[in-house]
Design an enzyme around this catalytic site. Structure first.
Site, short mmCIF file in Angstrom:
data_model
loop_
_atom_site.label_atom_id
_atom_site.label_comp_id
_atom_site.label_asym_id
_atom_site.label_seq_id
_atom_site.Cartn_x
_atom_site.Cartn_y
_atom_site.Cartn_z
N HIS A 123 -43.41 14.55 24.76
CA HIS A 123 -42.75 15.80 25.16
C HIS A 123 -42.14 15.56 26.55
O HIS A 123 -42.66 14.75 27.32
CB HIS A 123 -43.85 16.87 25.24
CG HIS A 123 -43.36 18.26 25.46
ND1 HIS A 123 -43.03 18.74 26.71
CD2 HIS A 123 -43.17 19.29 24.59
CE1 HIS A 123 -42.67 20.01 26.60
NE2 HIS A 123 -42.74 20.36 25.33
N ASP A 200 -52.11 13.44 26.71
CA ASP A 200 -51.57 14.79 26.61
C ASP A 200 -52.15 15.42 25.36
O ASP A 200 -51.78 15.05 24.24
CB ASP A 200 -50.03 14.69 26.55
CG ASP A 200 -49.38 16.04 26.26
OD1 ASP A 200 -50.09 17.01 25.96
OD2 ASP A 200 -48.12 16.10 26.33
N GLN A 203 -51.29 19.24 21.83
CA GLN A 203 -51.24 19.46 20.37
C GLN A 203 -52.48 18.95 19.64
O GLN A 203 -52.50 18.93 18.42
CB GLN A 203 -49.99 18.79 19.78
CG GLN A 203 -48.68 19.31 20.32
CD GLN A 203 -48.39 20.76 19.92
OE1 GLN A 203 -49.03 21.32 19.03
NE2 GLN A 203 -47.44 21.37 20.59
N LYS A 226 -51.73 27.44 23.68
CA LYS A 226 -51.61 26.78 22.37
C LYS A 226 -52.94 26.77 21.62
O LYS A 226 -53.03 26.31 20.49
CB LYS A 226 -51.10 25.34 22.55
CG LYS A 226 -49.64 25.29 23.01
CD LYS A 226 -49.16 23.87 23.08
CE LYS A 226 -47.93 23.71 23.94
NZ LYS A 226 -46.69 24.11 23.26
N CYS A 368 -38.09 19.75 22.85
CA CYS A 368 -38.42 19.14 24.15
C CYS A 368 -38.83 17.68 24.01
O CYS A 368 -39.75 17.22 24.71
CB CYS A 368 -39.53 19.92 24.87
SG CYS A 368 -39.06 21.57 25.30
N1 PMP Z 1 -47.04 18.29 25.61
C1 PMP Z 1 -46.91 18.57 24.31
C2 PMP Z 1 -47.26 17.52 23.29
C3 PMP Z 1 -46.47 19.83 23.92
O1 PMP Z 1 -46.34 20.13 22.63
C4 PMP Z 1 -46.17 20.80 24.91
C5 PMP Z 1 -45.67 22.18 24.56
N2 PMP Z 1 -44.74 22.22 23.52
C6 PMP Z 1 -46.34 20.44 26.25
C7 PMP Z 1 -46.78 19.19 26.56
C8 PMP Z 1 -46.05 21.40 27.35
O2 PMP Z 1 -46.93 22.45 27.33
P1 PMP Z 1 -46.75 23.72 28.29
O3 PMP Z 1 -45.32 24.18 28.09
O4 PMP Z 1 -47.74 24.69 27.79
O5 PMP Z 1 -47.00 23.26 29.68
#
Ligand code: PMP
Length: 409
Positions: A123, A200, A203, A226, A368
């Site tokens: 991401h 990270d 997910q 999430k 993203c």
């Molecule tokens: N890493 C991953 C794998 C994600 O899916 C996301 C959110 N789509 C993020 C980081 C960022 O998370 P946040 O916007 O809640 O900071």
């Protein structure tokens, strides 16, 4: 415990609403999840009955609020199986957790010519903070390559490790492909070169049990929203021995021991990394969400979502012109796809918009993860992602709706 999804759905008021006169089918859980009543009530109750700033008050309410906030840290510790609450830092979310780490780690350990490793399927929030740090420090970003099926190439990864590698940052589960990466192998390989690893977990934690000691990761980030918790709160786990060596990310109240105009000394862990008033309402609500999923059982949630994902993939693959990205069997609750009609691609935005009109919330675009889109050779995909409350019937509605949309083209 029997996993009664229809009973569970009643805990989530939003799931019974309609959109455009159709029952809502919410399949955008990778972006954010809906909230059970207990989470919202925890916030309302705290605002109505407890609210006071934490850590600095002698009065009753301040002590109560502090107790709730620190008990929440313990709940997170237990949920991740961290060794101590000193290893649990509250942040605004995964993004802030990674920015914190990239900044502080960069300040302490990265010099010109050093190297940072990320993977192809990150991401943006696990790319850009490292890139910014690399620019500041004159360091180099290297990337673990990925196969067409979405498998990271561990042989190539091992070749990327050099005496200049300072840290590896990799996602546990891809937010686009749903692929569960072999993070234990990634961590072991890095550790055999004495290199720390950030995982990270944005997910992963919502979908299966995570044990940071078992993974042996050095850092782990996730977002509250999430995992059925509120927005604006997240966590950075870090091994105490690493956090002790890192400088603070932000300065302000709470993170100090003593301040004079000549010199400031910093507070102990975890407060050294928590400048300013923390979101103590959200930390309590996050703990409520973690208790909620723990009561359902992470293994039960995982089994339910796996069954749903496999059912959805089986049915989707029967649709002519369907292309699903990331076909490795180790796949979790996220399905990205494109649809062709008579050899022509139906644009993901058109597909998403028409599904929306049928009551189905899916996400479209690059999610993203632009470098991953480049690797896959696509501009964007449609993504359906499941949560603990989704049902087989909702998958059926998705399939029927995709078929209906196809007939429109
Ligand atoms: N890493 C991953 C794998 C994600 O899916 C996301 C959110 N789509 C993020 C980081 C960022 O998370 P946040 O916007 O809640 O900071």
């Amino acid at each position: 415990m029997m996993y009664d999804v229809n009973k569970i759905r009643k805990d989530f008021p939003i799931l019974s609403r309609e959109v455009y006169g159709k029952p809502l089918v919410y399949l955008d859980n990778a972006a954010t999840t809906q909230k059970p009543r207990c989470v919202v009530e925890a916030m309302v109750d705290e605002y109505y009955n407890v609210n006071a700033n934490v850590h600095r008050g002698v009065h009753f309410l301040s002590q109560k609020a502090t107790d709730l906030h620190e008990a929440s840290r313990e709940t997170v510790r237990r949920f991740l199986n961290a060794r101590t609450t000193n290893e649990i830092l509250f942040t605004r979310g995964t993004t802030e957790s990674i920015n914190l780490l990239a900044f502080s780690f960069g300040e302490a350990f990265v010099n010109e010519g050093d190297e940072i490793i990320v993977s192809t399927m990150e991401h943006h929030s696990n790319i850009v903070p490292w890139q910014m740090m690399c620019e500041r420090k004159g360091a180099i970003l290297k990337v673990i390559p990925m196969s067409d099926e979405g498998t990271l190439n561990l042989d190539e990864y091992e070749k990327l490790l050099t005496p200049r590698t300072r840290i590896v940052a990799c996602t546990h589960v891809s937010n686009v492909l749903g692929i569960v990466n072999p993070v234990k192998d990634i961590i072991n390989i890095a550790h055999s070169h004495d290199i720390p690893v950030l995982i990270d977990g944005a997910q992963s934690v919502p979908h299966f049990a995570v044990d940071v000691q078992d993974l042996d990761c050095d850092f782990f980030a996730f977002s509250g929203h999430k995992i059925y918790g509120p927005t604006g709160i997240g966590v950075l786990y870090g091994k105490e021995e690493w956090l002790d060596k890192l400088p603070p990310y932000q300065g302000g109240g709470e993170m100090i021991k003593n301040v004079t105009f000549e010199k400031t000394t910093y507070n102990e862990l975890p407060y050294k990394f928590e400048a300013g008033t923390p979101d103590y309402i959200a930390s309590h609500a996050l703990a409520t969400a973690l208790d909620y999923v723990s009561t359902l059982g992470m293994d039960n949630i995982s089994l339910h979502e796996q069954t749903l994902t496999h059912y959805a993939i089986d049915r989707m693959q029967q649709i002519d012109g369907m292309h699903i990205f990331g076909t490795s069997h180790n796949k979790d609750a996220v399905i990205s796809f494109q649809l062709n009609k008579d050899g022509n691609l139906i644009h993901h935005l058109d597909l998403g918009t028409l599904l929306d009109r049928l009551g189905i919330a899916v996400r479209t675009g690059h999610h993203c993860a632009e470098p991953l889109m480049h690797r896959l050779g696509v501009e964007g995909t449609v993504r359906a992602s499941f949560g603990l409350y989704n049902t087989k019937e909702e998958v059926d509605v998705l399939i029927e709706s995709i078929q209906r949309v196809m007939q429109m083209f």
